[in-house]
Design an enzyme around this catalytic site. Structure first.
Site, PDB file in Angstrom:
ATOM      1  N   LYS A 158      -6.998  -4.035 -15.332  1.00  0.00           N
ATOM      2  CA  LYS A 158      -6.360  -3.409 -13.856  1.00  0.00           C
ATOM      3  C   LYS A 158      -7.344  -2.515 -12.867  1.00  0.00           C
ATOM      4  O   LYS A 158      -7.643  -1.617 -13.409  1.00  0.00           O
ATOM      5  CB  LYS A 158      -5.014  -3.082 -13.981  1.00  0.00           C
ATOM      6  CG  LYS A 158      -4.137  -4.026 -14.605  1.00  0.00           C
ATOM      7  CD  LYS A 158      -3.669  -5.304 -13.596  1.00  0.00           C
ATOM      8  CE  LYS A 158      -2.890  -4.958 -12.527  1.00  0.00           C
ATOM      9  NZ  LYS A 158      -1.544  -4.942 -12.826  1.00  0.00           N
ATOM     10  N   HIS A 212       4.157 -16.074   9.348  1.00  0.00           N
ATOM     11  CA  HIS A 212       4.993 -16.478   7.960  1.00  0.00           C
ATOM     12  C   HIS A 212       4.373 -16.486   6.924  1.00  0.00           C
ATOM     13  O   HIS A 212       4.650 -17.185   6.046  1.00  0.00           O
ATOM     14  CB  HIS A 212       5.523 -18.016   8.299  1.00  0.00           C
ATOM     15  CG  HIS A 212       6.234 -18.233   9.523  1.00  0.00           C
ATOM     16  ND1 HIS A 212       7.700 -17.776   9.945  1.00  0.00           N
ATOM     17  CD2 HIS A 212       5.856 -18.723  10.868  1.00  0.00           C
ATOM     18  CE1 HIS A 212       8.045 -18.373  11.272  1.00  0.00           C
ATOM     19  NE2 HIS A 212       6.760 -18.709  11.807  1.00  0.00           N
ATOM     20  N   GLU A 230      -0.098   0.971  -1.527  1.00  0.00           N
ATOM     21  CA  GLU A 230       1.257   1.198  -2.127  1.00  0.00           C
ATOM     22  C   GLU A 230       2.122   2.315  -1.618  1.00  0.00           C
ATOM     23  O   GLU A 230       3.179   2.370  -1.023  1.00  0.00           O
ATOM     24  CB  GLU A 230       1.437   0.589  -3.622  1.00  0.00           C
ATOM     25  CG  GLU A 230       1.079  -0.752  -3.863  1.00  0.00           C
ATOM     26  CD  GLU A 230       0.711  -1.133  -5.349  1.00  0.00           C
ATOM     27  OE1 GLU A 230       1.826  -0.692  -5.983  1.00  0.00           O
ATOM     28  OE2 GLU A 230      -0.238  -1.188  -5.718  1.00  0.00           O
TER      29      GLU A 230
END
Ligand code: ARG
Length: 458
Positions: free
Chosen positions: A282, A155, A289
Site C-alpha cells: 500500500k 457528476h 485524506e
C-alpha cells in the site's frame, strides 16, 4: 490569591480554578497582551493619568516580562487564571508599586477583546501569505504540465476534455477569493476595543485615538458595550477559514481520486504518502485524506462559537472565554494543512498517457458535434437530439463514435459532413473552446501569465 481578591474572605476552590483558568491556552496571546499594555501605559502617562516615571518603569518591566516569555523562562501560575493577570502580577513583582498602575482605566474585558484582535490581525496576514504560497505551488505544477490533457468531470462522469492546468487554475481562483475574504475581514478586525473598560467607558481622560494609532488600528470601536460584548470578527474569521478549508478539502478529494488505481492520473512523492501496517504493497494519500478530515474541526470551531454566542445578554459574560481554543485550533489546522499541501504539490507527477487516454474517448466530443450543427443553423435542442441518437446507435453496435463512418453518422445526423469525422480529437476539442475562461490552450496560457504576474508581485 487572584488580583481581584479584595472583597473575598477565602480563595477559590481547586475545582473553580480548573474550570475557570484559561492560562493553559491563552498564554499564546502574550505578545499581543504585552503590546496592548505598552500602548495603554504610554497613553496613561501622556494623559497625566499616571506619573511619567511610572509609565517608563511599566514599559521597561513589560519588555523584561516579554523577554522571559520569549526565552521560555516565565513561570505561569494557574491561580492567576489568564494571561492578563499572569503578566500583570509578574510585572508588579519586577517593578513594584508602579506595576499596580497599569490596569488604570482598563478591564480584562476590553483587554482580551484587544488581544484577540491583535492576534487575528497577525494570523490573518500569515494565512494570506500561506494561501499565496499554495497558489504558487499550484501555478508551478500547472505551468510544468501546461499541455497535459484530462477528462473534465460532472457528476464524476467523463464530460469534456480539459487541460489539467485549467483544473488547477480553478483552485487558484477559489483560493484568491479566500485570500480576498481574509483581506476584507482584516479591516473589521483592525478596530480598537480598549477604552471600553468593563462595559461603559471610563471616568478618566483616556485617549483612545492615540492607543489606536500606537497599535496600528484603523479605527476606534464607537460603542463601549459593543466593544466588549461581541466576537463577530472571530466568527467572520472562522467563516473565512471554513470556506477555505472546504476548498482545500475538495482539492484533496480530487487528488485522492486521481491517485486511486482506477484513475491512476498522478504520483505523489514518498515523503507525502504513507504505508499500511498490514498490507505491504500500500501507498496511501493520507495527507489529502487528513486535509479532507480536518475540515470537520474547522467547521466545528465556527459552529461552537456561534452556539456559545447565541444566548448571551450584553455585555461581557464569562462564556466568552470559550472563544479561544476552537479559534486557535482552526488557525493552526488550516495553516498546517496549507503548508503541507504546498510542499506535497511539488512532488506530484502526472501520468500523462493515462490522463490523455481517458480524455480521448470520442463520446467526450459529443457536445462538439452538436455545436457543429448549431454552426450550420440547426437549433441546439434539435442538434442535441440528433447527436443523442447517434451516440445510442453506436452503443447498440458496440462501436465508439469515432468508428462510425459518415453514412452511419448521417442516419442520425442527416447534415453531417466529413468535417464532423475529425471532431473526435481531444486536443482539437480543447483548442475549439477558445473564449474567455475556456479551456483552450491559448486561454489557459493567458491565465497562467496573468497569475504569474499577480503571484510574483508579493
Ligand atoms: N480570560 C478572560 C476571557 O478570556 C478574560 C476576561 C475576563 N473578564 C472577567 N470579567 N472575568 O474572556
Amino acid at each position: 490569591m487572584p488580583l481581584w481578591d479584595g472583597r473575598f474572605q477565602e480563595g477559590p476552590d481547586a475545582l473553580v480554578l480548573r474550570l475557570s483558568e484559561s492560562i493553559s491556552y491563552d498564554r499564546r496571546l502574550y505578545p499581543f497582551d504585552i503590546q496592548g499594555s505598552m500602548a495603554h501605559a504610554k497613553m496613561l502617562a501622556r494623559q497625566g493619568i499616571i506619573p511619567p516615571e511610572d509609565g517608563e518603569k511599566i514599559l521597561q518591566g513589560l519588555a523584561q516580562v516579554r523577554e522571559e516569555l520569549d526565552r521560555g523562562e516565565f513561570v505561569f501560575h494557574t491561580e492567576m487564571e489568564d494571561i492578563h493577570m499572569n503578566v500583570e502580577s509578574r510585572l508588579t513583582q519586577l517593578i513594584g508599586a508602579a506595576g499596580a498602575r497599569l490596569h488604570t482605566g482598563r478591564s480584562r474585558n476590553d483587554q482580551i477583546a484587544t488581544d484577540e484582535r491583535l492576534y487575528l490581525r497577525h494570523v490573518d496576514d500569515q494565512l494570506q501569505g500561506e494561501i499565496r504560497g499554495f497558489q504558487k505551488a499550484l501555478h508551478a505544477l500547472a505551468l510544468q504540465n501546461r499541455d497535459a490533457l484530462m477528462p473534465g468531470f460532472t457528476h464524476l462522469q467523463h464530460a469534456q476534455p480539459i487541460l489539467f492546468a485549467h483544473h488547477l487554475l480553478a483552485y487558484v481562483e477559489m483560493l484568491e477569493r479566500d485570500r480576498e475574504r481574509l483581506a476584507d475581514t482584516r479591516h473589521r478586525i483592525n478596530r480598537l476595543p480598549l477604552g471600553a473598560g468593563a462595559l461603559a467607558g471610563s471616568t478618566l481622560p483616556l485617549d483612545r485615538e492615540f492607543v489606536a494609532r500606537e497599535l496600528g488600528f484603523e479605527a476606534v470601536l464607537q460603542n463601549s458595550m459593543d466593544a466588549v460584548a461581541d466576537r463577530d470578527v472571530s466568527l467572520e474569521f472562522l467563516a473565512d477559514l471554513s470556506i477555505l478549508a472546504m476548498h482545500l478539502s475538495r482539492l484533496a478529494e480530487d487528488i485522492i481520486l486521481w491517485f486511486s488505481q482506477e484513475f491512476a492520473f498522478v504520483e505523489i512523492g514518498d515523503a507525502f504518502t504513507t504505508g499500511s501496517s498490514l498490507m505491504p504493497q500500500k501507498k496511501n494519500p493520507d495527507m489529502a485524506e487528513l486535509t479532507r478530515g480536518k475540515t470537520g474541526r474547522v467547521y466545528g470551531a465556527l459552529m461552537g462559537l456561534l452556539t456559545t454566542m447565541k444566548g448571551l445578554p450584553l455585555t461581557y459574560n464569562r462564556d466568552l472565554q470559550e472563544d479561544k481554543e476552537g479559534l486557535f485550533d482552526a488557525v493552526d489546522t488550516v495553516s498546517l494543512v496549507l503548508r503541507t499541501l504546498t510542499a506535497m504539490m511539488a512532488t506530484v507527477k502526472l501520468r500523462r498517457e493515462r490522463m490523455e487516454q481517458a480524455a480521448s474517448d470520442p463520446a467526450l466530443m459529443a457536445t462538439d458535434l452538436a455545436e457543429a450543427l448549431v454552426r450550420q443553423g440547426v437549433p441546439f435542442r434539435e442538434a442535441h437530439h440528433q447527436v443523442g441518437r447517434f451516440v445510442a446507435s453506436c452503443q447498440n453496435r458496440g462501436i465508439t463514435l469515432a468508428q462510425a463512418d459518415l453514412a452511419l453518422m448521417r442516419e442520425s445526423i442527416p447534415t453531417a459532413t466529413e468535417e464532423f469525422l475529425s471532431l473526435f480529437d481531444p486536443r482539437h476539442s480543447t483548442q475549439a473552446r477558445n473564449l474567455l475562461g475556456g479551456t483552450a490552450p491559448a486561454q489557459v496560457e493567458a491565465q497562467l501569465q496573468r497569475w504569474q504576474q499577480t503571484l510574483s508581485q508579493e
